[in-house]
Design a protein around this motif. Sequence first.
Motif, PDB file in Angstrom:
ATOM      1  N   GLY A 141      -9.603 -17.347   9.187  1.00 53.78           N
ATOM      2  CA  GLY A 141      -9.627 -16.221   8.270  1.00 53.78           C
ATOM      3  C   GLY A 141      -8.398 -16.245   7.392  1.00 53.78           C
ATOM      4  N   TYR A 142      -8.320 -15.315   6.458  1.00 54.87           N
ATOM      5  CA  TYR A 142      -7.148 -15.227   5.591  1.00 54.87           C
ATOM      6  C   TYR A 142      -6.859 -13.767   5.296  1.00 54.87           C
ATOM      7  CZ  TYR A 142     -10.354 -14.383   1.689  1.00 54.87           C
ATOM      8  OH  TYR A 142     -11.310 -13.862   0.859  1.00 54.87           O
ATOM      9  N   ILE A 143      -5.632 -13.503   4.846  1.00 57.23           N
ATOM     10  CA  ILE A 143      -5.221 -12.157   4.476  1.00 57.23           C
ATOM     11  C   ILE A 143      -4.445 -12.210   3.169  1.00 57.23           C
ATOM     12  CG2 ILE A 143      -5.118 -11.293   6.850  1.00 57.23           C
ATOM     13  CD1 ILE A 143      -2.073 -11.678   6.740  1.00 57.23           C
ATOM     14  N   ASP A 144      -4.328 -11.079   2.533  1.00 55.02           N
ATOM     15  CA  ASP A 144      -3.551 -10.934   1.296  1.00 55.02           C
ATOM     16  C   ASP A 144      -2.280 -10.160   1.648  1.00 55.02           C
ATOM     17  OD1 ASP A 144      -2.455 -10.276  -1.166  1.00 55.02           O
ATOM     18  OD2 ASP A 144      -4.405 -10.021  -2.130  1.00 55.02           O
ATOM     19  N   THR A 145      -1.189 -10.876   1.909  1.00 49.66           N
ATOM     20  CA  THR A 145       0.034 -10.218   2.369  1.00 49.66           C
ATOM     21  C   THR A 145       0.660  -9.341   1.287  1.00 49.66           C
ATOM     22  OG1 THR A 145       1.291 -12.212   1.805  1.00 49.66           O
ATOM     23  CG2 THR A 145       0.600 -11.961   4.103  1.00 49.66           C
ATOM     24  N   GLU A 146       0.547  -9.734   0.020  1.00 50.91           N
ATOM     25  CA  GLU A 146       1.109  -8.909  -1.049  1.00 50.91           C
ATOM     26  C   GLU A 146       0.390  -7.568  -1.118  1.00 50.91           C
ATOM     27  OE1 GLU A 146       1.447 -10.638  -4.873  1.00 50.91           O
ATOM     28  OE2 GLU A 146       2.549 -12.396  -4.185  1.00 50.91           O
ATOM     29  N   PHE A 147      -0.930  -7.588  -0.965  1.00 53.11           N
ATOM     30  CA  PHE A 147      -1.700  -6.354  -0.980  1.00 53.11           C
ATOM     31  C   PHE A 147      -1.307  -5.468   0.202  1.00 53.11           C
ATOM     32  CE2 PHE A 147      -5.656  -4.064   0.265  1.00 53.11           C
ATOM     33  CZ  PHE A 147      -5.739  -3.231  -0.835  1.00 53.11           C
ATOM     34  N   ILE A 148      -1.123  -6.091   1.368  1.00 53.80           N
ATOM     35  CA  ILE A 148      -0.751  -5.342   2.570  1.00 53.80           C
ATOM     36  C   ILE A 148       0.632  -4.714   2.405  1.00 53.80           C
ATOM     37  CG2 ILE A 148      -0.212  -5.534   5.032  1.00 53.80           C
ATOM     38  CD1 ILE A 148      -2.346  -7.730   5.190  1.00 53.80           C
ATOM     39  N   MET A 149       1.595  -5.509   1.944  1.00 53.70           N
ATOM     40  CA  MET A 149       2.956  -5.001   1.786  1.00 53.70           C
ATOM     41  C   MET A 149       3.019  -3.879   0.752  1.00 53.70           C
ATOM     42  SD  MET A 149       5.340  -8.420   2.113  1.00 53.70           S
ATOM     43  CE  MET A 149       6.851  -7.484   2.236  1.00 53.70           C
ATOM     44  N   GLY A 150       2.153  -3.972  -0.259  1.00 60.33           N
ATOM     45  CA  GLY A 150       2.123  -2.922  -1.279  1.00 60.33           C
ATOM     46  C   GLY A 150       1.694  -1.573  -0.729  1.00 60.33           C
ATOM     47  N   LYS A 151       1.051  -1.558   0.438  1.00 61.32           N
ATOM     48  CA  LYS A 151       0.611  -0.315   1.059  1.00 61.32           C
ATOM     49  C   LYS A 151       1.574   0.180   2.139  1.00 61.32           C
ATOM     50  CE  LYS A 151      -4.398  -0.631   0.392  1.00 61.32           C
ATOM     51  NZ  LYS A 151      -4.576   0.759  -0.084  1.00 61.32           N
ATOM     52  N   MET A 152       2.607  -0.596   2.443  1.00 64.62           N
ATOM     53  CA  MET A 152       3.507  -0.248   3.542  1.00 64.62           C
ATOM     54  C   MET A 152       4.683   0.594   3.051  1.00 64.62           C
ATOM     55  SD  MET A 152       3.573  -3.861   5.636  1.00 64.62           S
ATOM     56  CE  MET A 152       4.428  -3.131   7.051  1.00 64.62           C
ATOM     57  N   PRO A 153       4.938   1.741   3.681  1.00 61.35           N
ATOM     58  CA  PRO A 153       6.083   2.579   3.296  1.00 61.35           C
ATOM     59  C   PRO A 153       7.413   1.838   3.434  1.00 61.35           C
ATOM     60  CG  PRO A 153       4.590   3.800   4.730  1.00 61.35           C
ATOM     61  CD  PRO A 153       4.137   2.378   4.749  1.00 61.35           C
ATOM     62  N   GLU A 154       7.505   0.959   4.433  1.00 63.22           N
ATOM     63  CA  GLU A 154       8.745   0.199   4.636  1.00 63.22           C
ATOM     64  C   GLU A 154       9.058  -0.673   3.425  1.00 63.22           C
ATOM     65  OE1 GLU A 154       6.160   0.236   6.578  1.00 63.22           O
ATOM     66  OE2 GLU A 154       6.686   0.440   8.710  1.00 63.22           O
ATOM     67  N   TYR A 155       8.022  -1.283   2.864  1.00 62.64           N
ATOM     68  CA  TYR A 155       8.216  -2.151   1.706  1.00 62.64           C
ATOM     69  C   TYR A 155       8.600  -1.336   0.474  1.00 62.64           C
ATOM     70  CZ  TYR A 155       7.199  -5.634  -1.877  1.00 62.64           C
ATOM     71  OH  TYR A 155       7.291  -6.487  -2.947  1.00 62.64           O
ATOM     72  N   ALA A 156       7.924  -0.187   0.289  1.00 60.17           N
ATOM     73  CA  ALA A 156       8.246   0.679  -0.858  1.00 60.17           C
ATOM     74  C   ALA A 156       9.691   1.160  -0.783  1.00 60.17           C
ATOM     75  CB  ALA A 156       7.281   1.864  -0.892  1.00 60.17           C
ATOM     76  N   GLN A 157      10.143   1.528   0.423  1.00 57.99           N
ATOM     77  CA  GLN A 157      11.516   1.980   0.597  1.00 57.99           C
ATOM     78  C   GLN A 157      12.505   0.854   0.308  1.00 57.99           C
ATOM     79  OE1 GLN A 157      12.520   5.094   1.140  1.00 57.99           O
ATOM     80  NE2 GLN A 157      14.646   4.413   0.984  1.00 57.99           N
ATOM     81  N   ALA A 158      12.139  -0.358   0.710  1.00 62.76           N
ATOM     82  CA  ALA A 158      13.000  -1.519   0.455  1.00 62.76           C
ATOM     83  C   ALA A 158      13.165  -1.756  -1.044  1.00 62.76           C
ATOM     84  CB  ALA A 158      12.427  -2.762   1.128  1.00 62.76           C
TER      85      ALA A 158
END
Length: 231
Positions: free
Chosen positions: A26-43
Amino acid sequence: MTHVARYLLALLLLGAFVPAWGQKFGYIDTEFIMGKMPEYAQAQLELGRLTETWQREIEAQKKDLDKLYRTYQAEEVVLTEAMKKKRQDEILKKEQDIKAYEAKQFGYEGQLFKKRVELNKPAQDKIFDAVEKVVKARKLDFMFDRNGDLTMLYASPTHDYTEFVLEELGLGSPTRNQPGTKGPVKTVKPPQTPNASADPAFESDSGTPDPVTGSKTRSAKAGKADAGGKP
């Protein structure tokens, strides 16, 4: 190579001798996932604040450099050759200091780069843990990152496990396997350090930018032709 990409590459090497028809991937879209994470937004907010602070410091140093040079120009006629050389050395030293500080903050593996790695690590670690859980729960042999170092020329949506990872992170959506928009990635453009004004008697290690010569345009004026004449 990211932490997740290294893990996926290791899985790929370990499964090299497993028959291809027996493997599940399988595969995932890590950029899409990180864009939804509060931790990433705070960073990203923290990185933005640091960038603005460092840019203000550089701008202040630029103003000091400009003031130093203007003073030199105003007093040049009354300075001896030795005094001129001393002033020029001070200006050049100031210019070099600005460049060094700029490289330290915004250069390759500078403070901005290190801070980005540090601040993004918690979000990346959470994604890695969620990927491991999804791989085990779905009995997958491989999980790829469509934004990683492994190029995917084509990927069927049926193999997209992005939403399952989001569910593990508590960020799931009722709609699964839908292409997601890229997460916000802040690009920082380091400020340019200006050179001292052009002066034949002043030697600068960085040179003076060539003046931009605008292209000249010509306007055509239509004349009126006589009734029997040529236009």
